[in-house]
Design a protein around this motif. Sequence first.
Motif, PDB file in Angstrom:
ATOM      1  N   ARG A   1     114.417  -2.152 -58.826  1.00 37.64           N
ATOM      2  CA  ARG A   1     114.127  -1.348 -58.039  1.00 37.64           C
ATOM      3  C   ARG A   1     115.224  -2.337 -56.528  1.00 37.64           C
ATOM      4  NH1 ARG A   1     109.551  -0.605 -59.991  1.00 37.64           N
ATOM      5  NH2 ARG A   1     109.687   0.947 -61.374  1.00 37.64           N
ATOM      6  N   GLU A   2     114.653  -3.406 -56.257  1.00 39.69           N
ATOM      7  CA  GLU A   2     114.991  -3.274 -55.069  1.00 39.69           C
ATOM      8  C   GLU A   2     116.444  -3.897 -55.440  1.00 39.69           C
ATOM      9  OE1 GLU A   2     113.394  -4.903 -52.717  1.00 39.69           O
ATOM     10  OE2 GLU A   2     111.418  -3.798 -53.145  1.00 39.69           O
TER      11      GLU A   2
ATOM     12  N   GLU B   1     108.732   7.269 -66.781  1.00 37.10           N
ATOM     13  CA  GLU B   1     107.882   6.603 -65.389  1.00 37.10           C
ATOM     14  C   GLU B   1     108.101   7.410 -64.488  1.00 37.10           C
ATOM     15  OE1 GLU B   1     109.372   3.577 -62.070  1.00 37.10           O
ATOM     16  OE2 GLU B   1     107.241   2.728 -63.108  1.00 37.10           O
TER      17      GLU B   1
ATOM     18  N   TYR C   1     116.004 -11.908 -52.568  1.00 31.72           N
ATOM     19  CA  TYR C   1     116.498 -10.580 -51.913  1.00 31.72           C
ATOM     20  C   TYR C   1     116.872 -10.571 -50.899  1.00 31.72           C
ATOM     21  CZ  TYR C   1     112.760  -8.576 -55.183  1.00 31.72           C
ATOM     22  OH  TYR C   1     112.059  -8.256 -56.183  1.00 31.72           O
TER      23      TYR C   1
ATOM     24  N   ASP D   1     111.074  -4.881 -61.099  1.00 31.19           N
ATOM     25  CA  ASP D   1     110.647  -4.462 -59.248  1.00 31.19           C
ATOM     26  C   ASP D   1     111.264  -5.279 -58.824  1.00 31.19           C
ATOM     27  OD1 ASP D   1     107.876  -3.412 -59.410  1.00 31.19           O
ATOM     28  OD2 ASP D   1     107.166  -5.408 -59.420  1.00 31.19           O
TER      29      ASP D   1
ATOM     30  N   ASN E   1     112.417  -8.060 -64.501  1.00 29.88           N
ATOM     31  CA  ASN E   1     111.250  -7.070 -63.996  1.00 29.88           C
ATOM     32  C   ASN E   1     112.053  -6.171 -63.153  1.00 29.88           C
ATOM     33  OD1 ASN E   1     110.177  -7.118 -60.942  1.00 29.88           O
ATOM     34  ND2 ASN E   1     109.839  -9.261 -61.145  1.00 29.88           N
TER      35      ASN E   1
END
Length: 243
Positions: A203-204, A242, A179, A200, A198
């Motif tokens: 989102r990151e 979601e 990241y 996540d 993934n």
Amino acid sequence: MKAQLEISSLSKAFGGNAVLDRVDLEVAACAVSAVIGPNGAGKTTLFNAISGFVPPDRGQITLEGVELVGMPPHRIAELGVGRTFQNLRLFPRLTVLENVLVALDRTERRQSRRRRQVQARALLERAGVSASPDTFASDLSFAEQKFVSLARALACGHRILLLDEPGSGLDPPSLERMYALVRSLAAEGRTILLIEHNLDVVRELAERVVFLDRGRALARGTPAQVFASPEAANSYFGGEPEP
Ligand SMILES: Nc1ncnc2c1ncn2[C@@H]1O[C@H](COP(=O)(O)OP(=O)(O)O)[C@@H](O)[C@H]1O
Ligand SMILES: [Mg+2]
């Protein structure tokens, strides 16, 4: 926001099977964008088309207004588009340092060998590779190989980086390293388009996301918008958007 890379109505079929079906995509400069979608959605084929490895049947791909369709991969790379591969494609019998030098030997031909070695070591450090530069690539863990492949991509000096599943096979500490690296690349003015399973990671990192399913771009927007869309929810969350 002006798009740096614009894809319009891109189609590709393999043996009568539509793998990309009139895909439109705008990739903003100096930001991180993501392509998500189930296995077989056509994500890697989209990267192959952008980087010139697979000729599309129809549609346009323009980089700052220049048409890329029809150009060979090396020409597209020269214009500033680089990529990593899902299976990394390092040279297993070369060392970590040599894997990066291979790229620098092409881009930095005018520099001395000594200077290129210094540069390669700096890139490995920047990519967070902790293994010794003299280790054979084949002796590294998958995660370390992944960071070497990122160092090699940096060695090419591309302005636009296509990263195919940069998060796959990484444990949580390695994900944090990845990241930080990707964010720093965008902060210094590179454009990143990544494919990711993934969510996540998406989102990151991603500011914009497009959801691809069976070759069609069915939803686009911010990660929150796309994850909440009925199209993506069906695919990822068993039909429940979601919260
Ligand atoms: N060179 C090829 N020849 C024939 N079929 C291909 C080729 N490349 C990809 N495909 C097919 O296209 C579909 C999409 O593949 P791919 O782009 O790799 O999907 P993803 O990366 O989203 O998982 C799959 O059904 C795959 O088998
Ligand atoms: Mg793929």
